[in-house]
Design an enzyme around this catalytic site. Sequence first.
Site, PDB file in Angstrom:
ATOM      1  N   ASP A  67       0.813  -1.220   0.000  1.00 47.06           N
ATOM      2  CA  ASP A  67       0.000   0.000   0.000  1.00 47.06           C
ATOM      3  C   ASP A  67       0.844   1.267   0.000  1.00 47.06           C
ATOM      4  O   ASP A  67       2.069   1.204   0.171  1.00 47.06           O
ATOM      5  CB  ASP A  67      -0.961  -0.004   1.206  1.00 47.06           C
ATOM      6  CG  ASP A  67      -0.275  -0.379   2.509  1.00 47.06           C
ATOM      7  OD1 ASP A  67       0.960  -0.392   2.550  1.00 47.06           O
ATOM      8  OD2 ASP A  67      -0.990  -0.659   3.488  1.00 47.06           O
ATOM      9  N   ASN A 136      -7.562  -2.571  13.925  1.00 45.88           N
ATOM     10  CA  ASN A 136      -8.959  -2.933  13.637  1.00 45.88           C
ATOM     11  C   ASN A 136      -9.047  -4.184  12.755  1.00 45.88           C
ATOM     12  O   ASN A 136     -10.099  -4.477  12.190  1.00 45.88           O
ATOM     13  CB  ASN A 136      -9.682  -1.761  12.959  1.00 45.88           C
ATOM     14  CG  ASN A 136      -8.988  -1.313  11.683  1.00 45.88           C
ATOM     15  OD1 ASN A 136      -8.029  -1.955  11.245  1.00 45.88           O
ATOM     16  ND2 ASN A 136      -9.457  -0.237  11.078  1.00 45.88           N
ATOM     17  N   HIS A 138      -7.190  -4.668  10.015  1.00 43.39           N
ATOM     18  CA  HIS A 138      -6.918  -4.453   8.589  1.00 43.39           C
ATOM     19  C   HIS A 138      -5.595  -5.083   8.169  1.00 43.39           C
ATOM     20  O   HIS A 138      -4.681  -5.266   8.971  1.00 43.39           O
ATOM     21  CB  HIS A 138      -7.014  -2.971   8.190  1.00 43.39           C
ATOM     22  CG  HIS A 138      -5.897  -2.078   8.618  1.00 43.39           C
ATOM     23  ND1 HIS A 138      -6.099  -0.798   9.071  1.00 43.39           N
ATOM     24  CD2 HIS A 138      -4.561  -2.240   8.619  1.00 43.39           C
ATOM     25  CE1 HIS A 138      -4.954  -0.231   9.338  1.00 43.39           C
ATOM     26  NE2 HIS A 138      -3.993  -1.082   9.079  1.00 43.39           N
ATOM     27  N   GLU A 143      -9.611  -1.806   5.072  1.00 41.24           N
ATOM     28  CA  GLU A 143     -10.307  -1.497   6.314  1.00 41.24           C
ATOM     29  C   GLU A 143     -11.551  -2.388   6.465  1.00 41.24           C
ATOM     30  O   GLU A 143     -12.047  -2.951   5.482  1.00 41.24           O
ATOM     31  CB  GLU A 143     -10.742  -0.028   6.295  1.00 41.24           C
ATOM     32  CG  GLU A 143      -9.590   0.969   6.236  1.00 41.24           C
ATOM     33  CD  GLU A 143      -8.903   1.188   7.588  1.00 41.24           C
ATOM     34  OE1 GLU A 143      -8.702   0.207   8.331  1.00 41.24           O
ATOM     35  OE2 GLU A 143      -8.539   2.334   7.876  1.00 41.24           O
TER      36      GLU A 143
HETATM   37  C1  GLP Z   1      -0.524   0.482   8.554  1.00 40.48           C
HETATM   38  C2  GLP Z   1      -0.163  -0.342   7.329  1.00 40.48           C
HETATM   39  C3  GLP Z   1      -0.415  -1.813   7.565  1.00 40.48           C
HETATM   40  C4  GLP Z   1       0.194  -2.245   8.889  1.00 40.48           C
HETATM   41  C5  GLP Z   1      -0.478  -1.478   9.993  1.00 40.48           C
HETATM   42  C6  GLP Z   1      -0.007  -1.890  11.370  1.00 40.48           C
HETATM   43  O1  GLP Z   1      -1.872   0.812   8.603  1.00 40.48           O
HETATM   44  N1  GLP Z   1      -0.886   0.063   6.171  1.00 40.48           N
HETATM   45  O2  GLP Z   1       0.131  -2.554   6.495  1.00 40.48           O
HETATM   46  O3  GLP Z   1       0.041  -3.620   9.076  1.00 40.48           O
HETATM   47  O4  GLP Z   1      -0.166  -0.120   9.791  1.00 40.48           O
HETATM   48  O5  GLP Z   1       1.127  -1.185  11.732  1.00 40.48           O
HETATM   49  P1  GLP Z   1       1.999  -1.447  12.993  1.00 40.48           P
HETATM   50  O6  GLP Z   1       2.855  -2.610  12.664  1.00 40.48           O
HETATM   51  O7  GLP Z   1       2.792  -0.187  13.158  1.00 40.48           O
HETATM   52  O8  GLP Z   1       1.092  -1.698  14.138  1.00 40.48           O
END
Ligand code: GLP
Length: 250
Positions: A67, A136, A138, A143
């Site tokens: 992404d 959440n 995702h 989402e």
């Molecule tokens: C972002 C990214 C996701 C990732 C998520 C969790 O939203 N788009 O790909 O998994 O963050 O991030 P973290 O590992 O910092 O909790």
Amino acid sequence: MKIIQAADYEDLSLKAAQLLAAEILLRPEAILGLATGSTPIGLYEQLVLMHQKGLLDFSQIKTVNLDEYRGLDPEDDQSYAWFMNHHLFQHVNLNRANTHLPDGSNPDAEAECTRYDHLIKSLGGIHVQLLGLGNNGHIGFNEPDEVFPKGTHCVELEASTIEANARFFANPEDVPRQAYTMGIQTIMMAKRILMVVSGKGKADILDQVCYGPITPKVPASILQLHRHVCIVADEEALSTIHQHQRLNKS
Ligand code: GLP
């Protein structure tokens, strides 16, 4: 789903890096699906160390990221393109022409999403997809929704996601409200999936992902249907699962 239990973040990073390294050793020309967020940072550090020790060669590897924020230029230090350069690409012998992310600077969402889907298809699909887990549920930026989105699409980020990601920005208002993300179908078509989950804050959602109903309201729950998913999680992230005694403690 195979769940690998790690003691803490360091152990998780090492175990996940070893699994990804094994994929690269077995298939030096692999197409890797990569992820951002704070969780994979330690894993990338370990991969860089392995490369520096001469243990891992990225020269034929191709990468596609999950992404990118819509509206950010790849040179922007908050973009995921910058993140990948900073944490991995510039430290290993990846051919930069072989690294791909959605282009957040393309304002034409439809054209960008179509381009990215064609690109993944033209590479022949993803051998191993690395995933983090949003608070959440995702994955990528898919989402919670009424349906599982298929291909690359433009999403409106949830307030909770904007809040969670605000820690990386100088001002919470600077967090982009939209992103381009690979769709669930594309993720599910990866031959193997490696998910990394760390910390107490992810314990309840990880329990739902692994043992709850499969629903687009918890997008990662669809991973229950994939044949080759490996989740590496630390003790804190596994605490709810252990509380419910769903998994023997290692
Ligand atoms: C972002 C990214 C996701 C990732 C998520 C969790 O939203 N788009 O790909 O998994 O963050 O991030 P973290 O590992 O910092 O909790």
